[in-house]
Design a protein around this motif. Structure first.
Motif, PDB file in Angstrom:
ATOM      1  N   GLY A  66       0.712  -1.190  -0.003  1.00  0.00           N
ATOM      2  CA  GLY A  66      -0.003   0.002  -0.160  1.00  0.00           C
ATOM      3  C   GLY A  66       0.805   1.251  -0.061  1.00  0.00           C
ATOM      4  N   SER A  67       1.967   1.172  -0.551  1.00  0.00           N
ATOM      5  CA  SER A  67       3.037   2.226  -0.562  1.00  0.00           C
ATOM      6  C   SER A  67       2.964   3.175  -2.040  1.00  0.00           C
TER       7      SER A  67
ATOM      8  N   THR B  96       9.860  -7.845   8.126  1.00  0.00           N
ATOM      9  CA  THR B  96      10.209  -9.076   7.486  1.00  0.00           C
ATOM     10  C   THR B  96       9.233 -10.262   8.054  1.00  0.00           C
ATOM     11  N   TRP B  97       9.247 -10.050   9.539  1.00  0.00           N
ATOM     12  CA  TRP B  97       8.494 -11.505  10.051  1.00  0.00           C
ATOM     13  C   TRP B  97       7.039 -11.490   9.618  1.00  0.00           C
ATOM     14  N   ALA B  98       6.183 -10.521   9.725  1.00  0.00           N
ATOM     15  CA  ALA B  98       5.054 -10.531   9.254  1.00  0.00           C
ATOM     16  C   ALA B  98       4.544 -10.505   7.813  1.00  0.00           C
ATOM     17  N   THR B  99       5.540  -9.818   6.775  1.00  0.00           N
ATOM     18  CA  THR B  99       5.254  -9.502   5.359  1.00  0.00           C
ATOM     19  C   THR B  99       3.914  -8.660   5.592  1.00  0.00           C
ATOM     20  N   PRO B 100       3.892  -7.994   4.262  1.00  0.00           N
ATOM     21  CA  PRO B 100       2.723  -7.175   4.146  1.00  0.00           C
ATOM     22  C   PRO B 100       1.290  -7.750   3.921  1.00  0.00           C
TER      23      PRO B 100
ATOM     24  N   ARG C 167       0.650  -4.332   7.387  1.00  0.00           N
ATOM     25  CA  ARG C 167       0.988  -3.305   6.568  1.00  0.00           C
ATOM     26  C   ARG C 167       1.281  -1.840   7.161  1.00  0.00           C
ATOM     27  N   PRO C 168       2.682  -1.559   7.643  1.00  0.00           N
ATOM     28  CA  PRO C 168       3.177  -0.654   8.408  1.00  0.00           C
ATOM     29  C   PRO C 168       2.529   0.857   7.823  1.00  0.00           C
ATOM     30  N   LEU C 169       2.427   1.043   6.773  1.00  0.00           N
ATOM     31  CA  LEU C 169       2.107   2.475   6.217  1.00  0.00           C
ATOM     32  C   LEU C 169       0.710   2.535   6.823  1.00  0.00           C
TER      33      LEU C 169
ATOM     34  N   ASP D 162       6.338   5.531   8.236  1.00  0.00           N
ATOM     35  CA  ASP D 162       6.673   6.404   6.791  1.00  0.00           C
ATOM     36  C   ASP D 162       7.449   5.220   5.786  1.00  0.00           C
ATOM     37  N   LEU D 163       8.290   4.139   6.268  1.00  0.00           N
ATOM     38  CA  LEU D 163       8.979   3.507   5.446  1.00  0.00           C
ATOM     39  C   LEU D 163       8.948   1.974   5.799  1.00  0.00           C
ATOM     40  N   SER D 164       8.574   1.110   5.187  1.00  0.00           N
ATOM     41  CA  SER D 164       8.333  -0.358   5.461  1.00  0.00           C
ATOM     42  C   SER D 164       9.522  -1.029   4.703  1.00  0.00           C
TER      43      SER D 164
END
Length: 394
Positions: free
Chosen positions: A79-80, A188-192, A196-198, A203-205
């Protein structure tokens, strides 16, 4: 249906959207997959086009159709606004740190971070004149008290490496933004697929594509996916450092993405089964897996993540290096190796001696397991042989 947006104009469901990402059959002469394009020199039709750089591809370092397809696909997963590709997971850590830090800056890093990330901060960033300060993953709102006027980056990892501590990502990202810093998270562990960090204000995944996206232990690659506000600076840093990836490896990751959700589902199911079984073993003091209700950070994990993957740890109930060695050396299916995310199961003893403020388990050695795609019954029998070796030692 999912809401229609620029990256998903047809309103596909998420899995369909991910499978469609990066494909353009018109551009690939009708073939389903994008072409594997190797090249450095790109020709321009005339001087005007060359001066304006008015075409999509200008030089191999700046991208090829193969790399562009993978970047586009990862943008859909994350979602970046934009993604850059780099030669390893560690490069995916170091590039954004170099992009947003300079001499005299202050960087906050969660103390449960991936070991090579800590090494990069304590060596190269230190030589650059950047001060790194580590904070306990359980700090919560107390992170605000560590922010300084010169804090430029807050670096997160959730869950933490090896011991899987959880933190409130949105809270930490909000504190960073309020203090004028950018937030970065190693996802890295969860993957998108599962986080989804964003979407939580990061700000940066950062992702080690070496792991689950590659999935077959045959390549090294990393990615950094950014918001609209941070992407240009990230891309500029990539070009200033002159790094990108090979078309062959990009193609393999692109292919790996097509089955990643199916593979992760298998990793997740097997890992949870074995983690629950390990909780019943007298040789185990505790299991460090955020998806287990017994884990201290389970509530935070459940609130933020949609699932888990195949990597977790457990703490032996007493003993030291001799017991850890006896356990690991007795394993036949589990290999002794540093990586994870491939088809094969791996095990190692975790070294937590570099911790600054985060609490490390004290009951006994910490063993990290990567649960692969082998039969769970065989993996359980292998672990039982490891426990038998500990009993034989005593």
């Amino acid at each position: 249906m999912t809401p229609r947006d620029l990256k998903n104009p047809a309103g596909f469901q998420p899995r369909t959207q991910r499978l469609q990402a990066g494909h353009d059959s018109d551009a690939s002469q009708g073939f389903v997959n994008p072409p594997l394009v190797r090249g450095s020199t790109v020709l321009f039709p005339d001087t005007g086009t060359m001066r304006r750089r008015a075409q999509k591809f200008t030089y191999g370092l700046r991208g090829t159709p193969t790399l562009a397809a993978l970047e586009e696909a990862i943008d859909v997963w994350e979602g970046s606004h934009g993604t850059v590709l780099v030669p390893s997971g560690l490069a995916a850590v170091s590039l954004p740190l170099l992009a947003f830090l300079g001499s005299g800056d202050h960087c906050l890093v969660v103390d449960s971070v991936y070991g090579p990330t800590r090494l990069f901060c304590d060596t190269m960033l230190k030589r650059m004149g950047v001060e790194t300060e580590y904070f306990d993953p359980a700090i919560g709102a107390g992170l605000r008290d560590l922010m300084r006027p010169n804090t430029r980056v807050v670096f997160l990892e959730a869950p933490g490496s090896n011991t899987f501590e959880m933190l409130d990502v949105a809270e930490a990202a909000g504190i960073a933004r309020a203090g004028g810093a950018v937030s970065m998270l190693d996802n890295t562990w969860a993957t998108p697929l599962h986080f989804r960090p964003l979407e939580h204000g990061v700000d940066l995944s950062i992702h080690a594509l070496t792991k689950y996206p590659g999935g077959h232990s045959d390549l090294l690659m990393g990615s950094v996916s950014a918001t609209r506000e941070t992407f240009a600076r990230l891309r500029d840093a990539q070009m200033q450092l002159g790094i990108n990836v090979s078309a062959e490896d990009a193609y393999l990751v692109f292919r790996g993405l097509k089955t990643m959700d199916l593979r992760i589902a298998a990793h997740e199911t097997a890992a949870l089964s074995l983690a629950l079984w390990l909780e019943t073993r007298p040789e185990v003091a505790r299991v460090l897996h955020p998806a287990l209700p017994s884990f201290p950070g389970h509530g935070l994990w459940k609130r933020q993540f949609s699932g888990s993957t195949g990597l977790f740890s457990f703490v032996l109930n007493g003993g030291g290096r001799a017991e850890a060695s006896a356990f690991l050396d007795a394993l036949e299916i589990f290999g002794l190796g540093y990586s994870w995310g491939g088809f094969e199961s791996l095990a190692l003893e975790v070294d937590l001696s570099d911790r600054r403020v985060a609490t490390a388990p004290t009951e006994g050695p910490v063993i990290r397991l990567q649960i692969g795609l082998e039969d769970v019954a065989d993996l359980q029998a292998d672990l039982e042989a490891g426990f038998a070796a500990i009993h034989a030692l005593r």
